[in-house]
Design an enzyme around this catalytic site. Structure first.
Site, PDB file in Angstrom:
ATOM      1  N   ALA A  59       1.150   3.177   2.752  1.00 63.44           N
ATOM      2  CA  ALA A  59       1.513   4.773   3.270  1.00 63.44           C
ATOM      3  C   ALA A  59       2.410   4.705   4.338  1.00 63.44           C
ATOM      4  CB  ALA A  59       0.012   5.061   3.702  1.00 63.44           C
ATOM      5  N   TYR A 124       2.269  14.621   8.578  1.00 67.20           N
ATOM      6  CA  TYR A 124       1.717  13.287   7.850  1.00 67.20           C
ATOM      7  C   TYR A 124       0.472  13.794   7.322  1.00 67.20           C
ATOM      8  CZ  TYR A 124      -1.794   9.284   8.035  1.00 67.20           C
ATOM      9  OH  TYR A 124      -2.654   8.427   7.669  1.00 67.20           O
TER      10      TYR A 124
HETATM   11  N1  LIG Z   1      -4.304   3.866  10.715  1.00 67.07           N
HETATM   12  C1  LIG Z   1      -4.961   4.804  10.771  1.00 67.07           C
HETATM   13  O1  LIG Z   1      -5.292   4.992  11.804  1.00 67.07           O
HETATM   14  C2  LIG Z   1      -5.491   5.599   9.457  1.00 67.07           C
HETATM   15  C3  LIG Z   1      -6.329   6.822   9.768  1.00 67.07           C
HETATM   16  C4  LIG Z   1      -6.648   7.558   8.578  1.00 67.07           C
HETATM   17  C5  LIG Z   1      -6.292   7.117   7.284  1.00 67.07           C
HETATM   18  N2  LIG Z   1      -5.416   6.046   7.323  1.00 67.07           N
HETATM   19  C6  LIG Z   1      -5.005   5.788   6.008  1.00 67.07           C
HETATM   20  O2  LIG Z   1      -5.373   4.386   5.581  1.00 67.07           O
HETATM   21  C7  LIG Z   1      -4.506   3.833   4.929  1.00 67.07           C
HETATM   22  C8  LIG Z   1      -4.190   2.559   5.402  1.00 67.07           C
HETATM   23  O3  LIG Z   1      -3.709   2.510   6.618  1.00 67.07           O
HETATM   24  P1  LIG Z   1      -3.092   1.498   7.786  1.00 67.07           P
HETATM   25  O4  LIG Z   1      -3.341   1.582   8.793  1.00 67.07           O
HETATM   26  O5  LIG Z   1      -3.538   0.288   6.990  1.00 67.07           O
HETATM   27  O6  LIG Z   1      -1.606   1.527   7.404  1.00 67.07           O
HETATM   28  P2  LIG Z   1      -0.431   0.577   7.871  1.00 67.07           P
HETATM   29  O7  LIG Z   1      -0.960  -0.381   8.651  1.00 67.07           O
HETATM   30  O8  LIG Z   1       0.780   1.317   8.520  1.00 67.07           O
HETATM   31  O9  LIG Z   1       0.033  -0.125   6.498  1.00 67.07           O
HETATM   32  C9  LIG Z   1       0.805   0.792   5.466  1.00 67.07           C
HETATM   33  C10 LIG Z   1       1.633  -0.364   4.593  1.00 67.07           C
HETATM   34  O10 LIG Z   1       2.375   0.525   3.597  1.00 67.07           O
HETATM   35  C11 LIG Z   1       3.778  -0.024   3.816  1.00 67.07           C
HETATM   36  N3  LIG Z   1       4.660   0.839   3.478  1.00 67.07           N
HETATM   37  C12 LIG Z   1       5.365   1.709   4.236  1.00 67.07           C
HETATM   38  N4  LIG Z   1       6.334   2.293   3.682  1.00 67.07           N
HETATM   39  C13 LIG Z   1       6.400   1.995   2.577  1.00 67.07           C
HETATM   40  C14 LIG Z   1       7.369   2.113   1.329  1.00 67.07           C
HETATM   41  N5  LIG Z   1       8.507   2.728   1.504  1.00 67.07           N
HETATM   42  N6  LIG Z   1       6.996   1.421   0.158  1.00 67.07           N
HETATM   43  C15 LIG Z   1       6.038   0.620   0.133  1.00 67.07           C
HETATM   44  N7  LIG Z   1       5.135   0.304   0.917  1.00 67.07           N
HETATM   45  C16 LIG Z   1       5.471   0.972   2.287  1.00 67.07           C
HETATM   46  C17 LIG Z   1       3.716  -0.635   5.197  1.00 67.07           C
HETATM   47  O11 LIG Z   1       4.886  -1.460   5.184  1.00 67.07           O
HETATM   48  P3  LIG Z   1       5.889  -1.717   6.554  1.00 67.07           P
HETATM   49  O12 LIG Z   1       4.765  -2.120   7.647  1.00 67.07           O
HETATM   50  O13 LIG Z   1       6.875  -2.548   6.160  1.00 67.07           O
HETATM   51  O14 LIG Z   1       6.262  -0.375   6.706  1.00 67.07           O
HETATM   52  C18 LIG Z   1       2.429  -1.166   5.481  1.00 67.07           C
HETATM   53  O15 LIG Z   1       2.368  -2.403   4.813  1.00 67.07           O
HETATM   54  C19 LIG Z   1      -3.566   4.829   4.524  1.00 67.07           C
HETATM   55  O16 LIG Z   1      -3.351   5.582   3.326  1.00 67.07           O
HETATM   56  C20 LIG Z   1      -3.381   5.634   5.884  1.00 67.07           C
HETATM   57  O17 LIG Z   1      -2.873   6.919   5.653  1.00 67.07           O
HETATM   58  C21 LIG Z   1      -4.904   5.509   8.321  1.00 67.07           C
END
Ligand SMILES: NC(=O)c1ccc[n+]([C@@H]2O[C@H](COP(=O)([O-])OP(=O)(O)OC[C@H]3O[C@@H](n4cnc5c(N)ncnc54)[C@H](OP(=O)(O)O)[C@@H]3O)[C@@H](O)[C@H]2O)c1
Length: 284
Positions: A59, A124
């Site tokens: 994401a 977002y």
């Molecule tokens: N983090 C939070 O607090 C939070 C809260 C609520 C919901 N969520 C949801 O939970 C899920 C997991 O979140 P997370 O915190 O694990 O996110 P994260 O740590 O930011 O991981 C997202 C992954 O997606 C990859 N990504 C980004 N741009 C991309 C692209 N263009 N093509 C392919 N991959 C790409 C990133 O790679 P790079 O690192 O190389 O960019 C990263 O490996 C997501 O759906 C998020 O929206 C997260």
């Protein structure tokens, strides 16, 4: 069962890469080998692999930067997941996808249920909501888990930030007017694997019946201030860092944040008979 995981290097994807291994043949990918800004390439890869189940943890998660890059955020969070779901519909595969508490505006005053109307107040949240809608409209068999305030010891998240601030200062200011559910990435990955395991004998029929949209986040909720106190108590007892309460308006940011976006996860625990641990049981 062939499982294709996207976002394997992210906070959640890192944990999923370990937990999903036990459930079948796992192929895990991430940026830059696969770029969600190029939906056709993503579909080509899916076509080569022909998974039974796609788990999408990739994401665009930089909430402030999304305000400057709405088109990119929409492509990654909504359009490409929509294409993936349409592939699943055509090929009788299942898709599991994650969304966010930031689909809500935070004005309800109590935890949001799945029946509450989303009203995102930043790009977002808008793009994540558009991703949910695209998956639902594809009519693919799906499970969408809305989660919140995800943390781990990897990556850039509130826990690692608080620990970094405490290295630099003896007093840190943290807002006490933002409320949600801190969610440990590993527990979310494990509960995802548990749910898949429940349906492993026939994943398609299991998720046709039990799939849909659920709230799935750490049990209970707190302010960022409460959470920071817990983090410091757990990791830095000896340092005696002082935490001062502050207000969201004290820290202007590009994107607005909802004040109380806590999620009520009762439906998930009722249907699957499991729930995530309480937010204050940090075990990392
Ligand atoms: N983090 C939070 O607090 C939070 C809260 C609520 C919901 N969520 C949801 O939970 C899920 C997991 O979140 P997370 O915190 O694990 O996110 P994260 O740590 O930011 O991981 C997202 C992954 O997606 C990859 N990504 C980004 N741009 C991309 C692209 N263009 N093509 C392919 N991959 C790409 C990133 O790679 P790079 O690192 O190389 O960019 C990263 O490996 C997501 O759906 C998020 O929206 C997260």
């Amino acid at each position: 069962m062939k499982i294709l995981l996207f976002g394997k290097n992210g906070q959640l994807g890192w944990e999923l890469n370990r937990t999903l291994m036990c459930l079948g043949e796992l192929i895990a990918l991430d940026y830059p080998e696969l770029n969600f800004e190029k939906p056709k390439d993503v579909i080509n890869i899916i076509n080569q692999i022909k998974p039974d189940l796609i788990v999408n943890a990739a994401a665009y998660t930089n909430v402030d930067k999304a305000e400057e890059e709405p088109d990119k955020a929409r492509l990654i969070n909504a359009e490409t997941p929509g294409e993936m779901a349409r592939w699943c519909k055509k090929n009788n595969a299942v898709i599991i996808h994650y969304s966010t508490d930031y689909v809500f505006d935070g004005t309800k005053g109590s935890p949001y249920t799945e029946d509450d109307q989303p009203n995102p107040i930043n790009i977002y949240g808008e793009t994540k909501l558009a991703g949910e809608v695209a998956i639902q409209q594809s009519e693919a068999i799906h499970l969408i888990l809305r989660t919140a305030w995800v943390y781990s010891m990897r990556g850039n998240n509130f826990v690692t930030k608080v620990l970094e601030w405490t290295q630099k200062s003896d007093v840190i200011k943290v807002v006490d007017d933002q409320i949600s559910n801190p969610t440990w990435a590993r527990a979310l990955a494990e509960i995802t694997a548990d749910v898949i395991a429940m349906g492993i004998e026939n994943i398609r029929s299991f998720f046709s019946i039990k799939g849909g949209l659920y709230h799935c986040a750490g049990s209970g909720y707190c302010t960022r201030y409460d959470w920071a106190r817990l983090i410091v108590d757990k990791f830095h007892k000896e340092r005696k860092t002082k935490i001062a309460p502050a207000k969201t308006n004290d820290f202007p940011t590009a994107a607005r944040r909802p004040f109380c976006s806590a999620l009520d996860c009762g439906k998930f625990s009722q249907v699957f008979k499991i729930c995530l641990p309480r937010w204050d049981k940090i075990v990392i």
